[in-house]
Design a protein around this motif. Sequence first.
Motif, PDB file in Angstrom:
ATOM      1  N   GLN A  43       7.423   1.293  12.002  1.00 28.07           N
ATOM      2  CA  GLN A  43       7.364  -0.039  12.632  1.00 28.07           C
ATOM      3  C   GLN A  43       5.926  -0.505  12.814  1.00 28.07           C
ATOM      4  N   GLU A  44       5.028   0.438  13.058  1.00 28.88           N
ATOM      5  CA  GLU A  44       3.639   0.091  13.359  1.00 28.88           C
ATOM      6  C   GLU A  44       2.937  -0.556  12.171  1.00 28.88           C
ATOM      7  N   THR A  45       3.528  -0.473  10.989  1.00 27.89           N
ATOM      8  CA  THR A  45       2.875  -1.077   9.817  1.00 27.89           C
ATOM      9  C   THR A  45       3.220  -2.559   9.663  1.00 27.89           C
ATOM     10  N   PHE A  46       4.088  -3.087  10.540  1.00 26.60           N
ATOM     11  CA  PHE A  46       4.568  -4.465  10.356  1.00 26.60           C
ATOM     12  C   PHE A  46       3.902  -5.485  11.273  1.00 26.60           C
ATOM     13  N   GLY A  47       2.865  -5.099  12.028  1.00 21.27           N
ATOM     14  CA  GLY A  47       2.191  -6.045  12.913  1.00 21.27           C
ATOM     15  C   GLY A  47       1.222  -6.941  12.155  1.00 21.27           C
ATOM     16  N   GLY A  48       0.906  -8.089  12.718  1.00 20.96           N
ATOM     17  CA  GLY A  48      -0.070  -8.978  12.106  1.00 20.96           C
ATOM     18  C   GLY A  48       0.511  -9.824  10.990  1.00 20.96           C
ATOM     19  N   THR A  49      -0.373 -10.336  10.130  1.00 24.90           N
ATOM     20  CA  THR A  49       0.001 -11.308   9.112  1.00 24.90           C
ATOM     21  C   THR A  49      -0.165 -10.689   7.732  1.00 24.90           C
ATOM     22  N   PHE A  50       0.811 -10.878   6.867  1.00 23.92           N
ATOM     23  CA  PHE A  50       0.724 -10.297   5.533  1.00 23.92           C
ATOM     24  C   PHE A  50       1.514 -11.125   4.540  1.00 23.92           C
ATOM     25  N   ASN A  51       1.369 -10.784   3.286  1.00 29.60           N
ATOM     26  CA  ASN A  51       2.041 -11.483   2.207  1.00 29.60           C
ATOM     27  C   ASN A  51       3.494 -10.997   2.108  1.00 29.60           C
ATOM     28  N   SER A  52       4.373 -11.830   1.572  1.00 30.51           N
ATOM     29  CA  SER A  52       5.784 -11.439   1.452  1.00 30.51           C
ATOM     30  C   SER A  52       5.943 -10.149   0.652  1.00 30.51           C
ATOM     31  N   ILE A  53       5.113  -9.964  -0.387  1.00 31.56           N
ATOM     32  CA  ILE A  53       5.238  -8.756  -1.200  1.00 31.56           C
ATOM     33  C   ILE A  53       4.987  -7.501  -0.383  1.00 31.56           C
ATOM     34  N   ASP A  54       4.207  -7.636   0.693  1.00 41.25           N
ATOM     35  CA  ASP A  54       3.900  -6.454   1.509  1.00 41.25           C
ATOM     36  C   ASP A  54       5.114  -5.948   2.272  1.00 41.25           C
ATOM     37  N   VAL A  55       6.095  -6.799   2.498  1.00 43.25           N
ATOM     38  CA  VAL A  55       7.330  -6.301   3.121  1.00 43.25           C
ATOM     39  C   VAL A  55       7.935  -5.232   2.221  1.00 43.25           C
ATOM     40  N   PHE A  56       7.965  -5.514   0.902  1.00 37.79           N
ATOM     41  CA  PHE A  56       8.436  -4.489  -0.043  1.00 37.79           C
ATOM     42  C   PHE A  56       7.574  -3.241   0.030  1.00 37.79           C
ATOM     43  N   PHE A  57       6.260  -3.413  -0.051  1.00 39.69           N
ATOM     44  CA  PHE A  57       5.396  -2.222  -0.097  1.00 39.69           C
ATOM     45  C   PHE A  57       5.500  -1.397   1.186  1.00 39.69           C
ATOM     46  N   LYS A  58       5.645  -2.044   2.324  1.00 39.07           N
ATOM     47  CA  LYS A  58       5.786  -1.302   3.589  1.00 39.07           C
ATOM     48  C   LYS A  58       7.093  -0.509   3.598  1.00 39.07           C
ATOM     49  N   ILE A  59       8.191  -1.170   3.184  1.00 35.08           N
ATOM     50  CA  ILE A  59       9.488  -0.485   3.169  1.00 35.08           C
ATOM     51  C   ILE A  59       9.485   0.638   2.123  1.00 35.08           C
ATOM     52  N   ALA A  60       8.984   0.319   0.932  1.00 36.53           N
ATOM     53  CA  ALA A  60       9.001   1.308  -0.158  1.00 36.53           C
ATOM     54  C   ALA A  60       8.128   2.507   0.197  1.00 36.53           C
ATOM     55  N   THR A  61       7.000   2.257   0.854  1.00 38.33           N
ATOM     56  CA  THR A  61       6.125   3.343   1.275  1.00 38.33           C
ATOM     57  C   THR A  61       6.827   4.199   2.315  1.00 38.33           C
ATOM     58  N   CYS A  62       7.517   3.558   3.244  1.00 38.52           N
ATOM     59  CA  CYS A  62       8.239   4.280   4.292  1.00 38.52           C
ATOM     60  C   CYS A  62       9.373   5.120   3.692  1.00 38.52           C
ATOM     61  N   LEU A  63       9.904   4.658   2.568  1.00 39.43           N
ATOM     62  CA  LEU A  63      11.001   5.382   1.904  1.00 39.43           C
ATOM     63  C   LEU A  63      10.503   6.387   0.865  1.00 39.43           C
ATOM     64  N   GLY A  64       9.182   6.533   0.727  1.00 42.88           N
ATOM     65  CA  GLY A  64       8.645   7.530  -0.215  1.00 42.88           C
ATOM     66  C   GLY A  64       8.949   7.186  -1.663  1.00 42.88           C
ATOM     67  N   LEU A  65       8.826   5.929  -2.015  1.00 40.38           N
ATOM     68  CA  LEU A  65       9.171   5.503  -3.378  1.00 40.38           C
ATOM     69  C   LEU A  65       7.956   5.347  -4.286  1.00 40.38           C
ATOM     70  N   GLY A  66       6.770   5.649  -3.778  1.00 36.38           N
ATOM     71  CA  GLY A  66       5.561   5.541  -4.597  1.00 36.38           C
ATOM     72  C   GLY A  66       5.231   6.883  -5.213  1.00 36.38           C
TER      73      GLY A  66
END
Lengths: 658, 658
Positions: free
Chosen positions: B620-643
Amino acid sequence: MLSMRRAFLLLAAASATTAQTYQRLGTCPTLGCVIPPDQQDFLPGQQFDIRFEVHAPVNGSEANGGIPDEAFSVTIAKDGGQTKSIAEFFGITEEPAIEKWSFSWYEDLYAKDAGEASLVHVASKIYRRVALYEPGDYTVTLKYYSTETTTATWTVRPLAEHKRAKNVILFVGDGMTTNMITAARLLGHKTVNGKYQSLLKLDEFPVLGHQMTHSIDSFMTDSANSASALYSGHKSTVNAMGVYADSSPDLFDDPKVETIVELLRRIWGSAWGAVSTAFLADATPIALTAHTRSRGTYGPLIEQALNGVNNYSWPHTGGPDVYFGGGAENFLPGSGSYKGQDYFAKFAEKGYSISLNKTALEAAPDSERALGVFCKSNLPVWIDRNVFPENLNSYTNDPSGAKKAATDLPGLKEMTLKAIDVLHKRSGNEGFFLMSEAASIDKQMHVLDYQRALGDLLELDDTIRATFKKLEELGELDHTLIVVTADHGHGFDVFGNADTKYLSEQPTDREKRSAVGIYQNSGLSQYTVEQEGVSYNTGSNFPVNWDPRYAIAAGMGASPDRRENYQINRTGSRIPNTRGYVSAFDNTDGFVVNGTLPADETQGVHSLTDVPVYARGPCQETFGGTFNSIDVFFKIATCLGLGQSTNKTLTDSACSAK
Amino acid sequence: MLSMRRAFLLLAAASATTAQTYQRLGTCPTLGCVIPPDQQDFLPGQQFDIRFEVHAPVNGSEANGGIPDEAFSVTIAKDGGQTKSIAEFFGITEEPAIEKWSFSWYEDLYAKDAGEASLVHVASKIYRRVALYEPGDYTVTLKYYSTETTTATWTVRPLAEHKRAKNVILFVGDGMTTNMITAARLLGHKTVNGKYQSLLKLDEFPVLGHQMTHSIDSFMTDSANSASALYSGHKSTVNAMGVYADSSPDLFDDPKVETIVELLRRIWGSAWGAVSTAFLADATPIALTAHTRSRGTYGPLIEQALNGVNNYSWPHTGGPDVYFGGGAENFLPGSGSYKGQDYFAKFAEKGYSISLNKTALEAAPDSERALGVFCKSNLPVWIDRNVFPENLNSYTNDPSGAKKAATDLPGLKEMTLKAIDVLHKRSGNEGFFLMSEAASIDKQMHVLDYQRALGDLLELDDTIRATFKKLEELGELDHTLIVVTADHGHGFDVFGNADTKYLSEQPTDREKRSAVGIYQNSGLSQYTVEQEGVSYNTGSNFPVNWDPRYAIAAGMGASPDRRENYQINRTGSRIPNTRGYVSAFDNTDGFVVNGTLPADETQGVHSLTDVPVYARGPCQETFGGTFNSIDVFFKIATCLGLGQSTNKTLTDSACSAK
């Protein structure tokens, strides 16, 4: 609990007549009023007044004979504690006298159209300058008309006796919403293939929250009572600041609450300042020290800022260390100033340097208290100062009172950076509090001049960027909590582009609307594309072209009748509507749009929307998620160690001589 | 760096003709196109296609003779690494063939009015199903017309090989903005003296962010390409999903990118599901598996959801574990389904339980893959299902194809809770991904029926509340990342109240507008006030009265011509405008307002605004502040170990048999 439930039922029963277009007294749905009303929160040790009113309607749906009960009784009890009279509980030796007055109101629009006002007689008492030091819940009970009871439960928040942040800088983008921030980013920063090549400084804040801006007695707010919520932790009524609005005729006797700068000066003796692009007596800057339910009493409020509340005993700050903005008409001797006095002279007597232009501001000594008043009324906006500077000559706004234009003008950035220099120098180890307001985001949105509003939003962002740099240079960045928020929104929205050339050349209103490109036809922002012969030298975080052929197409959720062409007005702020009709001189090549507001409105109005809160620095972690506007105060005050278990008050001389 | 700078200059020079109302190809301002274009980000190991196009305009401002260079060359180099041909770098043994086609476009509105299209001939090559495993920057170079060069620098994000969240639930409030969330709170929850007595579940999320929704090639988005950004980390073009739009005539050959569920199934074999109140082939649910630049190809996209991309080799999920929503017309054999086939039968063949109503949904086994299609087209909205259920009979939407109304309907909550049961049962230790969409927030805002939109927003909030409870019961709450966001906004805003009785009774349009109460005259919400005879039994987090005398006064930044009375339409969704003119049957006692959109628009449009992102759970701590829509994917994918640093692919049978 029984009494709480009873209060709820009474509220529900009465609200059909009292909770809409017009209200007898917004915080008092019953005929007995406890003010502050039910469910208010206090910082431990925060000083406030308590008023009780008993209403006797003479006519209208609530008529009860028209004789108010003067024999009402009032008690208070802490949860689990003894019930005591108010006087006994607070150690007030002299019971206040009964006050009596009358007022009238309309029950609805039909009553107003018919001129049928409802008259109410009132009996009241007020207990002044009390405080609650122990956290917990307190229940206040008013008994009246033999069998009636109104209760209010107040909550004193947890103690917070230690400072976590040395300094706090609160930036207020007046009227600023997320929609506007998004639009400002689009205008000031370029995207390549969906990626911004640079960002707003706001975009770099690590913590984001949303705050709810509603008033205590209506779901819409104005800048006065929303400022009160931010500065005192107490929501108020439209036009009221630093008080709960009562029904009395006197605009200056309403029950007061202590503000952040009054607390800060009383408890820590810290320096404080206010900077605004509005006139200094305007709601957002003046609410730091103002206690009135009428924001329009400008002269008296400048007096309060300098000398404190003068009709009652009350904590006072001894005056700001820094006060920069517009509004010379409330300082120059004359009809705009308190009792016609010369407030430039009065500030000077108290040791303030006085700056009337940017050159003087820069030269003012950092070690002295500083007043800077750079024009009459509001400061000209960033776009007129930087893009169309010839417009400055159209004003007669010299702060000296001379009939000429003020042209040597600082902007928000220059004022804020100087304020930090002075406050840093004067505060020593005690730290400082600075409020810096971009006022014309709101003022220009009101007249639908969104280009000028967004210019001032970009100026705010540029100011925040420069503030970070300045604090870093001073070694204060990591000791400073920086909060950026708004007091309310406007329903501004960007929905596409407009080919302004095409729009201008179409023969009919309906055909002109075909110039709007939506979805994929919005294309990319043309504000960031260099065009030959167009350069304002305004820096990399501002548009390089404010008047591109393809402009943003934008509008408001609510607006007066107006004419749209989506182009910037090059000669000065837009005047969309005069006396309820589309201005003959506004956007003459545009198409007419009828509004949704009452037909006699000439401006847009505020929005219900929650507004963003950005935080960086000590206590930043407390600003995430969604919270009430009053919580901005409690978070800042807690971070500053202002929640005290005892009456921690420096001597008056320590305050005023500082 | 020289090549980057050159690309920038070319962009700046060309954008005057190509970056607005109409564009030759949005991601390609020069005549040589690298797709994915410059500055795109990839997850390590994420699979994608690469297309190169060389454009030869025959006429128009860019005309160059009209013969595209077929002898173009393409190379790639990692920062500090060797430059290789694309084929060599990716180990592609067979160099793809040159493709050729033509297309035309209009340079601006004048050209369109005159019917003067610009024709472009194209030579192209596409390299399919490649991936980059090593984090860092890669530069792709296209050389063409002897001296011309177009470069693209791509960034591969850091490795993320380990799961931090077992499950992810992504709620999408389609079109949902902060303004709407504020309004929904006002309608569903009561304030007393400025304090909400209950709150939205959204208000309890600990972390809040804002995401930027713009398209890759225009500043406005639609739900297709914004869904792609959220699901794949790649912004696209309006109407495109899971691909970068190319200029070829084939809607299914555009260069693809791998989505979150394709990655999740390929790498971990996790279960996944989609729930929507829209038809399942609509953009937000279908974009999880769709690869096309035309969102309207509904039948083929249902085929892709079940069986994967069928015209090229591509990772596929083996079909969703859960698929609940509307849209029977794309499953029933006939013109709406792929090749006229029966997709209920095709899903059943693959082992899905098939539910066509709420009763069947509840009875469906949790251990089997589940398809639930409860009506044709979109599900009727919460207000029609709960407040005006008689309206359900006006539809002919039975999912069996029978000419009758679907009346045994689940809502978002029932579908989502059942989805969690199935996914939890089927996923075991591998966890699951669920996307749950409140689709009609958007659909009802389009037709200006903000009451129905806010009803569905409150249903979303109620669903989130129930989801927390369900996850807690299952012992999964702390293992589940819950993200709530929107794909874009609408310019909806509340600006006061309206006395609807008074409005209705005024004789003229201008007088009706006086019914609007602004600022203090907005009063308090009457939606939470009990009224005799009005009760919907819809629970404590919904209004108790949807049609109070004092209603919210609200509007849009952009809208078509319409008639306003601020009351809820009791007989079904509002139809404000038909064929570009105010509907004769809409709000007949209201006042006419002309719109700001092209006169032939019958609906409102999307907004530029950033939208909120709420997060709770692991990462959850990675979702604060302002970011691009694509970063929602990267945050979720990173949290799911998909990289992943290697091609971690379960066998095809492991995927499809799961």
